[in-house]
Design an enzyme around this catalytic site. Structure first.
Site, short mmCIF file in Angstrom:
data_model
loop_
_atom_site.label_atom_id
_atom_site.label_comp_id
_atom_site.label_asym_id
_atom_site.label_seq_id
_atom_site.Cartn_x
_atom_site.Cartn_y
_atom_site.Cartn_z
N ASP A 1 -11.93 4.92 -33.97
CA ASP A 1 -11.48 3.52 -33.86
C ASP A 1 -12.72 2.62 -33.77
OD1 ASP A 1 -8.68 1.91 -32.56
OD2 ASP A 1 -10.65 0.94 -32.63
N ASP B 1 -8.77 -0.19 -39.01
CA ASP B 1 -9.99 0.28 -38.34
C ASP B 1 -9.81 1.58 -37.57
OD1 ASP B 1 -8.78 -0.45 -35.88
OD2 ASP B 1 -10.71 -1.06 -35.07
N GLU B 2 -8.80 2.34 -37.95
CA GLU B 2 -8.44 3.48 -37.11
C GLU B 2 -7.95 4.65 -37.97
OE1 GLU B 2 -5.31 2.14 -34.58
OE2 GLU B 2 -4.99 4.13 -33.75
P1 TTP Z 1 -8.23 -2.91 -32.50
O1 TTP Z 1 -8.86 -1.62 -32.86
O2 TTP Z 1 -7.05 -2.90 -31.60
O3 TTP Z 1 -9.29 -3.85 -31.79
P2 TTP Z 1 -10.81 -4.02 -32.06
O4 TTP Z 1 -11.33 -3.07 -33.08
O5 TTP Z 1 -11.09 -5.46 -32.36
O6 TTP Z 1 -11.45 -3.73 -30.66
P3 TTP Z 1 -11.61 -2.31 -29.93
O7 TTP Z 1 -13.09 -2.17 -29.76
O8 TTP Z 1 -10.90 -2.48 -28.64
O9 TTP Z 1 -11.02 -1.27 -30.83
O10 TTP Z 1 -7.83 -3.69 -33.79
C1 TTP Z 1 -8.61 -3.66 -34.99
C2 TTP Z 1 -8.63 -5.02 -35.64
O11 TTP Z 1 -7.30 -5.47 -35.86
C3 TTP Z 1 -9.26 -6.08 -34.79
O12 TTP Z 1 -10.67 -6.15 -34.97
C4 TTP Z 1 -8.58 -7.34 -35.25
C5 TTP Z 1 -7.23 -6.87 -35.68
N1 TTP Z 1 -6.22 -7.23 -34.65
C6 TTP Z 1 -5.50 -8.41 -34.80
O13 TTP Z 1 -5.65 -9.10 -35.80
N2 TTP Z 1 -4.59 -8.74 -33.84
C7 TTP Z 1 -4.37 -7.99 -32.73
O14 TTP Z 1 -3.54 -8.35 -31.88
C8 TTP Z 1 -5.12 -6.78 -32.57
C9 TTP Z 1 -4.93 -5.91 -31.36
C10 TTP Z 1 -6.03 -6.45 -33.55
MG MG Z 2 -10.81 -1.04 -32.98
#
Ligand code: TTP
Ligand code: MG
Length: 438
Positions: A22, A133-134
């Site tokens: 992730d 992103d996962e």
């Molecule tokens: P996430 O992997 O949940 O968040 P992240 O990568 O920004 O942060 P983390 O380090 O905690 O993993 O989500 C991936 C992308 O998805 C994030 O960069 C932006 C998008 N996203 C949104 O647009 N709205 C949301 O509510 C969430 C949770 C994520």
């Molecule tokens: Mg993320």
């Protein structure tokens, strides 16, 4: 330890090695790629922060911006209160307490994500892309749980470090990786030490790793379930693992038992690749084996409807309809009927599945039933419409422009939140195992 005899680990042969990757504050990390001066700065990516707009939400915030209380899905107005926009500062304001705001540019983030995914596919034969992103990787065949010659680290840890380094060097963004013998533990592990985390949970450590984890982080526990569990004094995965399974079932239905299993580190889902499936199936276990013909038919009807529905929502036609009948203890029987051509016909799925059941298993005591459609063909040649935005309706994307490639089948299996009504066990006493059968 009892844990080692749990199905999903020892029963299925050698322990799997699953990586959950992730990316850290992904959209913000992408913005930093093209604006390196944002490195180390509070960065907020979202919509609606321009003067006169005021509506919109935060997509993500860099970890520096999170220190100010800015977070994903927050109204942009709240973010601006907590972290003013650097461009709006007056001469007397403190620039150290302000942030850089950038507008969501999904096309750019997708191109960065594609570069990351290419590396992941290079590192594993089986990659399940879950969102932009996962992803989950099954690397059982590429590495091992054995210790590396040089010390007390596992070879799997070295492998995960290599994946992380490749992403950092070749794309320039940071990933957090969880390594574990199953998917749900790997997911929790990747989140455990963010950002830039690498957390390895070895097969014998799953239960002790999970024990202190707050219950809402267990797959399938959403806010409502978490509150209910809390009122029962169940705060952590460890509490949940020790709770009485039948009491959980009484409170939460079939899902209670499943959550109990997950909390004990049991998760028999295998990492299945994203993309077009070869088959779609669903199975359901009875709490107690039964020979009641109407009970069995009712479960088959519900499974057939579910599978036909999923096929339709993915634009899939099928040429084979089959059932699976598990007779206690583990005698697995599969039967199938081939059709003359591909169809999309829910009634036919039900009638063929019931015929197959009635023909041979009307009297049989069964433990589990499954329905499958296979020999799939897809009317729509455009893959992206199947795996991308189409899943929005099943919870795969939210209103902030977040992309999810999660298929409906695995969205249910991953259960990040309360399953939508009707996703659960199809029948009284039935326990939906939420797995697909081969
Ligand atoms: P996430 O992997 O949940 O968040 P992240 O990568 O920004 O942060 P983390 O380090 O905690 O993993 O989500 C991936 C992308 O998805 C994030 O960069 C932006 C998008 N996203 C949104 O647009 N709205 C949301 O509510 C969430 C949770 C994520
Ligand atoms: Mg993320």
């Amino acid at each position: 330890m009892a844990e080692e005899t749990l199905p999903g680990t020892a029963d299925d042969g050698p322990d799997s090695i699953v990586l959950h990757v992730d990316m850290d504050c992904f959209y913000a990390a992408c913005e930093r790629l093209r604006e390196p001066e944002l490195e180390g700065e509070p960065v907020v990516v979202g919509m609606g922060y321009e003067p006169g707009e005021g509506h919109g939400a935060v997509a993500t915030a860099s970890y520096e911006a999170r220190e100010f209380g800015v977070e994903s899905a927050q109204p942009i107005s709240t973010a601006l209160e907590r972290l003013p926009r650097i461009d709006d500062l007056g001469p007397d304001d403190d620039p150290a307490a302000a942030g850089h705001y950038r507008t969501v540019d999904l096309d750019f983030y997708k191109s960065v994500a594609a570069d990351v995914k290419a590396i992941l596919h290079d590192c594993a034969d089986v990659v399940r892309e879950v969102s932009i992103d996962e992803a989950y990787l099954d690397v059982t065949d590429r590495t091992a749980w054995d210790l590396a010659a040089s010390g007390d680290r596992t070879l799997a840890e070295g492998f995960a470090r290599y994946v992380k380094q490749r992403i950092a060097r070749e794309v320039g963004v940071a990933a957090s990786i969880g390594v574990a013998p199953n998917m749900s533990t790997a997911k929790i592990a990747s989140d455990f030490d963010k950002p830039d985390g690498l957390v390895v949970v070895r097969p014998g450590e799953v239960r002790s790793f999970l024990a202190p984890i707050p219950v809402e982080e267990v797959h399938g526990v959403g806010p409502v379930t978490a509150r209910k569990l809390g009122s029962l004094g169940i705060e952590t995965a460890g509490d949940l693992a020790e709770a009485d399974a039948s009491a959980l079932e009484a409170e939460f239905g079939s899902r209670g038992r499943e959550l109990h299993e997950r909390a004990r580190g049991y998760d028999d889902r295998t990492v299945t690749p994203t993309g077009r499936p070869k088959s779609l199936s669903r199975e359901s276990a009875f709490t107690e084996p039964t020979d009641d013909v109407e009970d069995k038919r009712e479960v088959v009807r519900a499974l057939a409807a579910d599978v036909a529905d999923r096929a339709r929502s993915r634009g899939a036609m099928y040429r084979t309809i089959g059932i699976k009948v598990v007779v206690p203890p583990f005698d697995i029987n599969t039967r199938a009927t081939s059709l003359s051509g591909p169809v999309d016909d829910p009634e036919l799925v039900e009638s063929v599945a019931l015929d197959l059941l009635d023909a041979e298993f009307a009297e049989t005591t069964v433990r589990k039933l499954g329905v499958r459609v296979s020999k799939l063909s897809f009317a729509d040649a455009d893959q992206s419409s199947l795996d991308g935005w189409e899943s929005a309706g099943s919870g795969g994307a939210d209103g902030d422009g977040r992309v999810s490639d999660e298929t409906e089948a695995s969205a249910a299996a991953d259960g990040d939140d309360e399953p939508p009504a009707g996703r659960e066990a199809p029948s009284r006493g039935g326990q939906s195992s939420l797995v697909e059968f081969d």
